[in-house]
Design a protein around this motif. Sequence first.
Motif, PDB file in Angstrom:
ATOM      1  N   ASN A  64     -31.378  28.422 115.430  1.00  0.00           N
ATOM      2  CA  ASN A  64     -32.732  27.892 115.273  1.00  0.00           C
ATOM      3  C   ASN A  64     -33.815  28.929 115.512  1.00  0.00           C
ATOM      4  N   LYS A  65     -33.511  30.149 115.187  1.00  0.00           N
ATOM      5  CA  LYS A  65     -34.501  31.216 115.312  1.00  0.00           C
ATOM      6  C   LYS A  65     -34.771  31.772 113.932  1.00  0.00           C
ATOM      7  N   VAL A  66     -35.927  32.339 113.793  1.00  0.00           N
ATOM      8  CA  VAL A  66     -36.279  32.873 112.503  1.00  0.00           C
ATOM      9  C   VAL A  66     -36.046  34.385 112.474  1.00  0.00           C
ATOM     10  N   TYR A  67     -35.651  34.867 111.319  1.00  0.00           N
ATOM     11  CA  TYR A  67     -35.387  36.291 111.142  1.00  0.00           C
ATOM     12  C   TYR A  67     -36.257  36.836 110.029  1.00  0.00           C
ATOM     13  N   VAL A  68     -36.478  38.117 110.059  1.00  0.00           N
ATOM     14  CA  VAL A  68     -37.275  38.764 109.024  1.00  0.00           C
ATOM     15  C   VAL A  68     -36.336  39.274 107.943  1.00  0.00           C
ATOM     16  N   LYS A  69     -36.541  38.810 106.723  1.00  0.00           N
ATOM     17  CA  LYS A  69     -35.709  39.252 105.605  1.00  0.00           C
ATOM     18  C   LYS A  69     -36.156  40.596 105.072  1.00  0.00           C
ATOM     19  N   GLU A  70     -37.450  40.706 104.994  1.00  0.00           N
ATOM     20  CA  GLU A  70     -38.041  41.864 104.328  1.00  0.00           C
ATOM     21  C   GLU A  70     -38.975  42.517 105.334  1.00  0.00           C
ATOM     22  N   ASN A  71     -38.530  43.595 105.902  1.00  0.00           N
ATOM     23  CA  ASN A  71     -39.332  44.115 107.015  1.00  0.00           C
ATOM     24  C   ASN A  71     -40.480  45.014 106.598  1.00  0.00           C
ATOM     25  N   GLU A  72     -40.356  45.606 105.441  1.00  0.00           N
ATOM     26  CA  GLU A  72     -41.448  46.471 104.987  1.00  0.00           C
ATOM     27  C   GLU A  72     -42.162  45.778 103.843  1.00  0.00           C
ATOM     28  N   VAL A  73     -43.186  45.061 104.156  1.00  0.00           N
ATOM     29  CA  VAL A  73     -43.929  44.376 103.099  1.00  0.00           C
ATOM     30  C   VAL A  73     -45.343  44.918 103.054  1.00  0.00           C
TER      31      VAL A  73
ATOM     32  N   ILE B 249     -50.316  30.479 111.608  1.00  0.00           N
ATOM     33  CA  ILE B 249     -49.799  29.114 111.760  1.00  0.00           C
ATOM     34  C   ILE B 249     -48.738  29.003 112.860  1.00  0.00           C
ATOM     35  N   CYS B 250     -48.163  30.092 113.252  1.00  0.00           N
ATOM     36  CA  CYS B 250     -47.089  30.044 114.267  1.00  0.00           C
ATOM     37  C   CYS B 250     -47.632  29.434 115.570  1.00  0.00           C
ATOM     38  N   PRO B 251     -47.067  28.338 115.996  1.00  0.00           N
ATOM     39  CA  PRO B 251     -47.635  27.637 117.159  1.00  0.00           C
ATOM     40  C   PRO B 251     -47.464  28.381 118.474  1.00  0.00           C
ATOM     41  N   VAL B 252     -46.539  29.313 118.503  1.00  0.00           N
ATOM     42  CA  VAL B 252     -46.339  30.049 119.756  1.00  0.00           C
ATOM     43  C   VAL B 252     -46.692  31.529 119.615  1.00  0.00           C
ATOM     44  N   GLN B 253     -47.254  31.890 118.489  1.00  0.00           N
ATOM     45  CA  GLN B 253     -47.798  33.230 118.264  1.00  0.00           C
ATOM     46  C   GLN B 253     -46.806  34.347 118.567  1.00  0.00           C
ATOM     47  N   VAL B 254     -45.613  34.217 118.025  1.00  0.00           N
ATOM     48  CA  VAL B 254     -44.603  35.241 118.291  1.00  0.00           C
ATOM     49  C   VAL B 254     -44.414  36.218 117.129  1.00  0.00           C
ATOM     50  N   ILE B 255     -45.174  36.020 116.062  1.00  0.00           N
ATOM     51  CA  ILE B 255     -45.055  36.950 114.932  1.00  0.00           C
ATOM     52  C   ILE B 255     -46.122  38.040 115.099  1.00  0.00           C
ATOM     53  N   LYS B 256     -45.657  39.277 115.064  1.00  0.00           N
ATOM     54  CA  LYS B 256     -46.576  40.412 115.214  1.00  0.00           C
ATOM     55  C   LYS B 256     -46.337  41.380 114.079  1.00  0.00           C
TER      56      LYS B 256
ATOM     57  N   ILE C 211     -39.716  28.956 118.609  1.00  0.00           N
ATOM     58  CA  ILE C 211     -39.212  27.600 118.878  1.00  0.00           C
ATOM     59  C   ILE C 211     -38.535  26.990 117.649  1.00  0.00           C
ATOM     60  N   GLY C 212     -38.422  27.800 116.586  1.00  0.00           N
ATOM     61  CA  GLY C 212     -37.680  27.337 115.414  1.00  0.00           C
ATOM     62  C   GLY C 212     -38.349  26.221 114.635  1.00  0.00           C
ATOM     63  N   CYS C 213     -39.658  26.216 114.616  1.00  0.00           N
ATOM     64  CA  CYS C 213     -40.353  25.126 113.931  1.00  0.00           C
ATOM     65  C   CYS C 213     -40.251  25.233 112.411  1.00  0.00           C
ATOM     66  N   GLY C 214     -39.978  26.434 111.915  1.00  0.00           N
ATOM     67  CA  GLY C 214     -39.787  26.609 110.478  1.00  0.00           C
ATOM     68  C   GLY C 214     -41.049  26.806 109.670  1.00  0.00           C
TER      69      GLY C 214
END
Length: 62
Positions: free
Chosen positions: A31-40, A52-59, A11-14
């Motif tokens: 308004n979407k977030v992207y991954v800069k560094e994929n192998e961390v 903290i992601c309110p919609v739990q879309v980060i996996k 939802i682009g909350c930042g």
Amino acid sequence: MKIKIDQEGCIGCGSCQAICPDVFEMKGDDNKVYVKENEVDKAECVQEAIDICPVQVIKVEK
Ligand code: SF4
């Protein structure tokens, strides 16, 4: 560790970018977030962003 974001659900909350700017980036006008560094390895902030992601879309895939 590989990070994936469900762009449809973001939802682009930042919040993830605010907490972990080395990994997450909001760019462009969509308004979407992207991954800069994929192998961390030890980015503790990634877990914080997941929590903290309110919609739990980060996996992560290990
Ligand atoms: S915290 Fe979640 S909803 Fe907010 S910008 Fe990041 S991925 Fe999108």
